[in-house]
Write a protein that holds these residues in place. Structure first.
Motif, short mmCIF file in Angstrom:
data_model
loop_
_atom_site.label_atom_id
_atom_site.label_comp_id
_atom_site.label_asym_id
_atom_site.label_seq_id
_atom_site.Cartn_x
_atom_site.Cartn_y
_atom_site.Cartn_z
N VAL A 14 24.44 -5.24 2.44
CA VAL A 14 23.17 -5.04 1.75
C VAL A 14 23.22 -3.80 0.86
CG1 VAL A 14 20.71 -4.51 2.09
CG2 VAL A 14 21.79 -6.30 3.44
N THR A 15 23.78 -2.72 1.37
CA THR A 15 23.76 -1.47 0.60
C THR A 15 24.72 -1.49 -0.58
OG1 THR A 15 25.33 -0.45 2.14
CG2 THR A 15 22.98 -0.03 2.52
N THR A 16 25.73 -2.37 -0.56
CA THR A 16 26.68 -2.41 -1.67
C THR A 16 26.47 -3.62 -2.59
OG1 THR A 16 28.31 -3.61 -0.35
CG2 THR A 16 28.45 -1.20 -0.35
N ALA A 17 25.48 -4.45 -2.29
CA ALA A 17 25.24 -5.67 -3.07
C ALA A 17 24.55 -5.36 -4.39
CB ALA A 17 24.38 -6.64 -2.26
N THR A 18 24.85 -6.17 -5.38
CA THR A 18 24.15 -6.09 -6.67
C THR A 18 22.77 -6.73 -6.50
OG1 THR A 18 24.91 -8.26 -7.42
CG2 THR A 18 26.35 -6.35 -7.91
N PRO A 19 21.85 -6.48 -7.43
CA PRO A 19 20.55 -7.16 -7.34
C PRO A 19 20.67 -8.68 -7.28
CG PRO A 19 20.43 -5.36 -8.90
CD PRO A 19 21.88 -5.49 -8.50
N SER A 20 21.61 -9.24 -8.02
CA SER A 20 21.82 -10.70 -7.99
C SER A 20 22.26 -11.15 -6.60
CB SER A 20 22.89 -11.12 -9.00
OG SER A 20 22.51 -10.77 -10.29
N LEU A 63 10.68 -11.45 -2.67
CA LEU A 63 11.04 -12.13 -3.92
C LEU A 63 9.93 -11.98 -4.97
CD1 LEU A 63 12.67 -15.32 -2.41
CD2 LEU A 63 13.85 -13.60 -3.81
N ILE A 64 8.68 -12.06 -4.51
CA ILE A 64 7.54 -11.90 -5.42
C ILE A 64 7.47 -10.48 -5.96
CG2 ILE A 64 5.00 -11.83 -5.50
CD1 ILE A 64 5.08 -14.32 -3.58
N ILE A 65 7.63 -9.51 -5.08
CA ILE A 65 7.54 -8.10 -5.47
C ILE A 65 8.63 -7.73 -6.47
CG2 ILE A 65 7.88 -5.73 -4.60
CD1 ILE A 65 6.54 -6.72 -1.97
N THR A 66 9.83 -8.26 -6.28
CA THR A 66 10.96 -7.87 -7.12
C THR A 66 11.11 -8.75 -8.37
OG1 THR A 66 12.49 -9.21 -5.80
CG2 THR A 66 12.24 -6.89 -5.18
N LEU A 67 10.22 -9.71 -8.54
CA LEU A 67 10.29 -10.61 -9.70
C LEU A 67 10.07 -9.81 -10.98
CD1 LEU A 67 10.61 -13.62 -10.37
CD2 LEU A 67 8.14 -13.82 -10.20
N ASN A 68 10.99 -9.95 -11.92
CA ASN A 68 10.89 -9.26 -13.21
C ASN A 68 9.90 -10.03 -14.10
OD1 ASN A 68 11.16 -8.16 -15.75
ND2 ASN A 68 13.40 -8.05 -15.67
N ARG A 69 8.71 -9.47 -14.23
CA ARG A 69 7.65 -10.17 -14.96
C ARG A 69 7.82 -10.09 -16.48
NH1 ARG A 69 6.20 -9.30 -10.03
NH2 ARG A 69 4.50 -10.31 -8.97
N ASP A 70 8.82 -9.36 -16.95
CA ASP A 70 9.09 -9.29 -18.39
C ASP A 70 9.84 -10.52 -18.89
OD1 ASP A 70 7.89 -6.80 -18.46
OD2 ASP A 70 9.78 -5.74 -18.12
N ILE A 71 10.42 -11.26 -17.97
CA ILE A 71 11.18 -12.45 -18.34
C ILE A 71 10.21 -13.64 -18.34
CG2 ILE A 71 13.08 -13.97 -17.67
CD1 ILE A 71 14.34 -11.51 -16.30
N PRO A 72 10.18 -14.42 -19.44
CA PRO A 72 9.20 -15.51 -19.56
C PRO A 72 9.20 -16.50 -18.39
CG PRO A 72 10.26 -15.13 -21.66
CD PRO A 72 10.96 -14.25 -20.66
N PHE A 77 8.45 -19.02 -11.74
CA PHE A 77 8.90 -18.58 -10.41
C PHE A 77 7.70 -18.18 -9.57
CE2 PHE A 77 13.08 -18.45 -12.21
CZ PHE A 77 13.97 -18.44 -11.15
N MET A 78 6.80 -17.39 -10.15
CA MET A 78 5.63 -16.92 -9.40
C MET A 78 4.79 -18.09 -8.92
SD MET A 78 4.05 -14.41 -8.10
CE MET A 78 4.45 -12.88 -8.90
#
Length: 125
Positions: A14-20, A63-72, A77-78
Protein backbone atom coordinates in the motif's frame (compact mmCIF):
# COMPACT_ATOMS: atom_id res chain seq x y z
CA UNK A 1 7.30 -7.13 19.04
CA UNK A 2 7.29 -9.38 15.96
CA UNK A 3 4.98 -8.22 13.20
CA UNK A 4 2.97 -10.59 11.06
CA UNK A 5 4.90 -11.01 7.76
CA UNK A 6 1.71 -10.96 5.67
CA UNK A 7 0.63 -7.71 7.33
CA UNK A 8 4.08 -6.20 6.75
CA UNK A 9 3.95 -7.20 3.07
CA UNK A 10 0.46 -5.74 2.69
CA UNK A 11 1.51 -2.47 4.38
CA UNK A 12 4.53 -2.22 2.07
CA UNK A 13 2.32 -2.83 -0.96
CA UNK A 14 0.00 0.00 0.00
CA UNK A 15 2.71 2.49 0.93
CA UNK A 16 4.70 1.92 -2.27
CA UNK A 17 1.75 1.67 -4.69
CA UNK A 18 0.99 4.30 -7.32
CA UNK A 19 -2.45 5.94 -7.25
CA UNK A 20 -3.48 3.67 -10.15
CA UNK A 21 -2.38 0.58 -8.24
CA UNK A 22 -4.20 1.77 -5.12
CA UNK A 23 -7.42 2.12 -7.10
CA UNK A 24 -6.97 -1.41 -8.42
CA UNK A 25 -6.41 -2.63 -4.84
CA UNK A 26 -9.65 -0.93 -3.77
CA UNK A 27 -11.61 -2.63 -6.56
CA UNK A 28 -10.10 -6.01 -5.65
CA UNK A 29 -10.79 -5.44 -1.96
CA UNK A 30 -14.42 -4.58 -2.66
CA UNK A 31 -14.85 -7.76 -4.68
CA UNK A 32 -13.26 -9.80 -1.88
CA UNK A 33 -15.55 -8.34 0.78
CA UNK A 34 -18.66 -8.74 -1.38
CA UNK A 35 -17.82 -12.42 -1.71
CA UNK A 36 -17.33 -12.66 2.05
CA UNK A 37 -20.73 -11.01 2.58
CA UNK A 38 -22.41 -13.45 0.18
CA UNK A 39 -20.77 -16.43 1.89
CA UNK A 40 -21.79 -15.15 5.31
CA UNK A 41 -25.39 -14.69 4.16
CA UNK A 42 -25.35 -18.25 2.82
CA UNK A 43 -24.13 -19.46 6.21
CA UNK A 44 -26.71 -17.26 7.97
CA UNK A 45 -23.91 -15.35 9.71
CA UNK A 46 -25.68 -12.02 9.35
CA UNK A 47 -23.41 -9.99 11.64
CA UNK A 48 -20.38 -11.04 9.56
CA UNK A 49 -22.30 -10.30 6.34
CA UNK A 50 -23.07 -6.84 7.71
CA UNK A 51 -19.40 -6.21 8.57
CA UNK A 52 -18.23 -7.29 5.11
CA UNK A 53 -20.89 -5.13 3.45
CA UNK A 54 -19.78 -2.13 5.52
CA UNK A 55 -16.19 -2.72 4.39
CA UNK A 56 -17.37 -2.55 0.77
CA UNK A 57 -19.25 0.67 1.53
CA UNK A 58 -16.06 2.09 3.11
CA UNK A 59 -14.10 1.21 -0.03
CA UNK A 60 -16.78 2.80 -2.20
CA UNK A 61 -16.61 5.95 -0.06
CA UNK A 62 -12.85 6.04 -0.59
CA UNK A 63 -13.34 5.73 -4.36
CA UNK A 64 -15.85 8.59 -4.24
CA UNK A 65 -13.58 10.81 -2.13
CA UNK A 66 -10.56 10.26 -4.38
CA UNK A 67 -12.46 10.68 -7.66
CA UNK A 68 -10.84 13.40 -9.77
CA UNK A 69 -13.78 15.65 -10.56
CA UNK A 70 -11.78 17.62 -13.14
CA UNK A 71 -12.00 14.71 -15.56
CA UNK A 72 -15.28 14.74 -17.56
CA UNK A 73 -15.96 11.00 -17.14
CA UNK A 74 -15.89 11.36 -13.35
CA UNK A 75 -19.59 12.35 -13.43
CA UNK A 76 -20.46 8.93 -14.83
CA UNK A 77 -18.24 7.26 -12.23
CA UNK A 78 -19.96 9.23 -9.46
CA UNK A 79 -23.40 8.25 -10.74
CA UNK A 80 -22.41 4.58 -10.80
CA UNK A 81 -20.70 4.71 -7.40
CA UNK A 82 -23.79 6.33 -5.85
CA UNK A 83 -26.01 3.68 -7.42
CA UNK A 84 -23.74 0.91 -6.12
CA UNK A 85 -23.83 2.45 -2.64
CA UNK A 86 -27.64 2.47 -2.63
CA UNK A 87 -27.67 -1.15 -3.77
CA UNK A 88 -25.16 -2.15 -1.07
CA UNK A 89 -27.32 -0.56 1.61
CA UNK A 90 -30.37 -2.34 0.20
CA UNK A 91 -28.48 -5.65 0.07
CA UNK A 92 -27.43 -5.17 3.68
CA UNK A 93 -30.98 -4.49 4.83
CA UNK A 94 -32.49 -7.39 2.85
CA UNK A 95 -29.47 -9.71 3.21
CA UNK A 96 -29.74 -10.20 -0.55
CA UNK A 97 -27.06 -12.15 -2.40
CA UNK A 98 -28.80 -11.25 -5.69
CA UNK A 99 -28.16 -7.55 -5.14
CA UNK A 100 -24.60 -8.31 -4.03
CA UNK A 101 -24.09 -10.26 -7.26
CA UNK A 102 -25.17 -7.19 -9.22
CA UNK A 103 -22.76 -4.90 -7.34
CA UNK A 104 -19.97 -7.46 -7.61
CA UNK A 105 -20.45 -7.59 -11.40
CA UNK A 106 -20.16 -3.80 -11.55
CA UNK A 107 -16.97 -3.85 -9.47
CA UNK A 108 -15.51 -6.56 -11.71
CA UNK A 109 -16.28 -4.44 -14.79
CA UNK A 110 -14.67 -1.39 -13.19
CA UNK A 111 -11.63 -3.43 -12.14
CA UNK A 112 -11.14 -5.07 -15.52
CA UNK A 113 -11.52 -1.75 -17.35
CA UNK A 114 -9.09 -0.12 -14.91
CA UNK A 115 -6.53 -2.89 -15.48
CA UNK A 116 -6.78 -2.36 -19.24
CA UNK A 117 -6.37 1.39 -18.83
CA UNK A 118 -3.28 0.83 -16.67
CA UNK A 119 -1.85 -1.49 -19.30
CA UNK A 120 -2.48 1.04 -22.09
CA UNK A 121 -0.96 3.87 -20.03
CA UNK A 122 2.18 1.77 -19.46
CA UNK A 123 2.50 1.05 -23.19
CA UNK A 124 2.15 4.73 -24.03
CA UNK A 125 4.31 5.95 -21.13
Amino acid sequence: MIQNPAKTYQNNQVTTATPSELTLMLYNGAIKFIRQAKNSIGERQFAQAHEANIRVQDILNELIITLNRDIPISKQFMTMYEYMMRRLIEANLKKSTEILNEVEDLFIQFRDTWKEAMKLAKQQG
